[in-house]
Design an enzyme around this catalytic site. Structure first.
Site, PDB file in Angstrom:
ATOM      1  N   HIS B 175      85.325  37.520-101.887  1.00 11.94           N
ATOM      2  CA  HIS B 175      84.220  37.522-100.923  1.00 11.94           C
ATOM      3  C   HIS B 175      82.897  37.888-101.587  1.00 11.94           C
ATOM      4  O   HIS B 175      81.938  38.241-100.912  1.00 11.94           O
ATOM      5  CB  HIS B 175      84.518  38.464 -99.752  1.00 11.94           C
ATOM      6  CG  HIS B 175      85.253  39.689-100.161  1.00 11.94           C
ATOM      7  ND1 HIS B 175      86.409  40.122 -99.581  1.00 11.94           N
ATOM      8  CD2 HIS B 175      85.011  40.553-101.164  1.00 11.94           C
ATOM      9  CE1 HIS B 175      86.845  41.210-100.193  1.00 11.94           C
ATOM     10  NE2 HIS B 175      86.012  41.482-101.146  1.00 11.94           N
ATOM     11  N   ASP B 260      80.111  40.953-107.008  1.00  7.41           N
ATOM     12  CA  ASP B 260      80.675  41.768-108.071  1.00  7.41           C
ATOM     13  C   ASP B 260      80.147  41.399-109.457  1.00  7.41           C
ATOM     14  O   ASP B 260      80.358  42.136-110.427  1.00  7.41           O
ATOM     15  CB  ASP B 260      82.200  41.678-108.049  1.00  7.41           C
ATOM     16  CG  ASP B 260      82.774  42.398-106.833  1.00  7.41           C
ATOM     17  OD1 ASP B 260      82.251  43.491-106.498  1.00  7.41           O
ATOM     18  OD2 ASP B 260      83.719  41.885-106.220  1.00  7.41           O
TER      19      ASP B 260
END
Lengths: 455, 455
Positions: B175, B260
């Site tokens: 995600h 990330d």
């Protein structure tokens, strides 16, 4: 018979220049040609000019020589230009190295994984790369149809740079592949019966094919390792083709590294002088150690001194010093002979990877591969068997990225790229260290242009 | 209406599982489907099963649930398998990390340039990669036509591995791209008016397109940096989309790292706790610091405890705990809905680079890219504008090589590859250190299989 004009840029390296001149004298098909010797160091230029002229006369060769300190004059009307100049000489390489060592980068910031060769600077020698382009762009103006034979290091970065940013026909030259002969001799093989191929980048080539009398000869290497490796000792710092480093790389990668590729392993072989000795032999620890490089500098100085002396002493018999029956082994003159006279020959050259010659490498990257050269041009061989995947992924691609980073830094003038490269360096402990060493390099007196470019 | 069987492997992470179940309950087109919950931890399995069953009932959803500790039973008749299992759990990740720290590898040997995420182990977690293949190969036998939705980390290495070594249809899920919403919100933009694209690898994606109301929105980031960056403070260790690290990466690479990817910069941001604080904010220094990761472990423990409590307490109103109007944001169920019912949707998925989708990346490497999904399958978007060259050469290709090395080590069982990877690590000072840490990892009690494989 066709004659050519050859311009040699940076003849200061007397030995190399005389080897080329010697080869030219011995190449009947190029008789009548003229050679322009160029160097900015007038003393060296004069002594090489004297030696070349006398040597040609002694051999009864029909060659014309001129000398000049002006590169643009030298290349006027040239058909071939050999660039062998080291801008700033070894003194500046040493100064860059010292600047690095001040900040914890032993042997300098240019010593990097897969590129440990001490005069193969790719990060700190802006001046050298800039000169490569200056020669190429001058050729575009003055002798646009001439070939540029790029011999000065870094050949990989340099030839790729020139091939991307100029229209000149450029080919990179090195002699690393002669390591195959050293290997064959060590194994007791008749080189004429060896079917070999090497492929990779300059100073990063691998013995992809190795047959002896049509049979796989790799088992002979294994046998040598088992029976004779223990007895191995280097004759000089550069004698590393059969060193423990070469053997270790072979065992890991599955193919033998050839020539200067042996110097270009990972940090495993280079952490410190003791490590270097272990992998490259006592007592120098290879060419790229303090001891090994000092040996080389002495060797260079001795040959320069000798060439000065020979030039001054007319009583010397040059034919004795440089026996005429031996060709130098340098590829330049045979390459010209093949191209001009159709004396077809096999060479290992640095050319763009068009085809691609090595799959998995972009076509605008220069590779070092075996080629056939004749009047029609340069014909790369098919690399068969192909380069193993481990060599591609763990060695060649990482090495190629280093070239891309160095060229991106050079072209963009973005200092942060130099910093980012050093962040990957195992000698780096902090970003402050990185900033300090880059600024130190930029502050070197001979790096004024570089500093302007990067700031 | 078509119904499906969904198998969720590793439901121990209660939150994640309930999010999936919640989404399924709210997807009318999948009513009547059955869900097999699988975990080897029976306590956790039971509590998730109770919660899922009760939640579905509370929502009036028509779903059947089964539970099992046997992976092969769970995937029987499955149409979709979601693998979210972390083999060995966080305890083993911690043990590997500690083994690394004993030898000077702070945060463990798996923390590497462009891969600093603390549960994204690629070198030491043989068991995890082995399980990925076990699930895929079991599917080949038991439910060969089912889709494998790979959610467990490392998604990049794992999805590439499975796509190369099994015939199962596999897609990687993450995600990270929701970072675009965080970015838009920070800039005060209505996300519905933002035209965006991200591309790269899992945990390594870059905002290649960013338009607001059809105009380049990158200047709005520049404005934010000038006016608001100074005021930025993280709400939690994972709140890093607008951190100094993200901004610094954007300034160097020319595009914004998303999700990330911000955690996965170079060592520049990770040398030590002070460095991490500078780049990821006080006082945690980002998610991948001792403090940040402890925060996350506490958070995980609290949610597990909470789910146990909720499962035991039948008086709790689950609809209050998990409001039915909100979808989780996980892509899995909408993806299934698009594929099964043709409710077409846009996703960011990890799929093989066939085409290629990203030029310059081999086609057998899995990339994370925007795609349209409908009954006909997965349709990748053209990446336009393309990924900048600097991102390709200095970030994505080096990251890809790390994946190739990790998979080569895993597949070949050649310990020297792990060693060679660590030789490139700036924390490595000697080859002895490398050998010692690899042996230490192999000696961990849960690495018996790994040791056998590598020795």
């Amino acid at each position: 018979m066709p004659t050519i004009k050859l311009s040699i840029i940076g003849v200061g390296s007397a030995i190399f220049s005389l080897r080329l001149v010697g080869d030219l004298c011995k190449t009947k098909g190029l008789s009548g040609s003229s050679v322009s010797l160029m160097d900015i160091d007038e003393n060296r230029l004069n002594s090489v000019h004297i030696l070349a002229t006398r040597y040609a006369a002694a051999l009864g060769a029909n060659l014309k020589f001129e000398k000049t300190t002006d590169m643009k004059r030298s290349i006027e009307g040239a058909d071939f230009v050999i660039n062998t100049a080291l801008v700033g000489g070894h003194e500046q390489l040493d100064a860059s190295r010292k600047a690095g060592e001040k900040h914890g980068y032993k042997r300098g910031i240019d010593s990097q994984e897969f590129n440990m060769v001490s005069d193969y600077h790719t990060l700190s020698n802006y001046n050298q790369l800039e000169y490569f382009l200056e020669v190429a762009h001058s050729m575009e103006e003055i002798c646009p149809n001439a070939w540029l034979l790029q011999s000065a290091n870094p050949v990989f970065e340099g030839t790729t740079l020139i091939s991307r940013y100029s229209n000149i026909k450029v080919v990179g030259f090195c002699h690393g592949h002669y390591g195959v002969e050293v290997l064959a001799k060590s194994l007791g093989l008749d080189i004429r019966e060896v079917d070999w191929q090497v492929a990779g980048f300059n100073h990063n080539i691998w013995l992809t094919r190795f047959l002896y009398k049509d049979k796989d000869a790799y088992p002979l290497i294994d046998q040598w390792i088992e029976e004779e490796a223990k007895e191995w000792k280097p004759k000089d710092p550069f004698d590393d083709q059969m060193s423990p480093a070469a053997i270790d790389m072979y065992k890991f990668y599955g193919r033998m590294p050839i020539g200067d590729s042996v110097r270009n392993g990972s940090w495993k072989y280079h952490y410190n002088p003791e490590t270097k000795k272990k992998w490259y032999g006592e007592h120098w620890g290879g060419a790229d150690s303090d001891l090994g490089w000092a040996w080389y500098q002495n060797y260079l100085k001795a040959s320069t001194d000798k060439s000065f002396k020979l030039a001054l002493d007319k009583s010397v018999n040059l034919l004795q010093e440089f026996p005429p029956e031996v060709k130098s082994g340098e590829q330049h003159i045979p390459f010209i002979d093949a191209l001009i006279n159709g004396n077809q020959g096999r060479f290992v050259l640095n050319i763009s990877n068009k085809g691609p010659i090595i799959p998995g490498i972009p076509e605008d990257v220069v590779v070092e591969v075996p080629v056939m050269v004749n009047k029609k041009g340069i014909h790369p061989e098919e690399i068969n068997p192909p380069i193993p995947k481990r060599v591609m992924n763990m060695y060649l691609t990482p090495r190629m990225l280093r070239m891309e980073w160095a060229l991106d830094a050079f072209v963009s003038g973005d200092k942060r790229i130099l910093q980012e490269i050093l962040i990957k360096d195992p000698r780096t402990k902090s970003f402050e260290q990185v900033k300090a060493v880059v600024d130190e390099i930029l502050a070197l007196p001979f790096n004024k242009e570089m500093k302007k470019h990067y700031e």
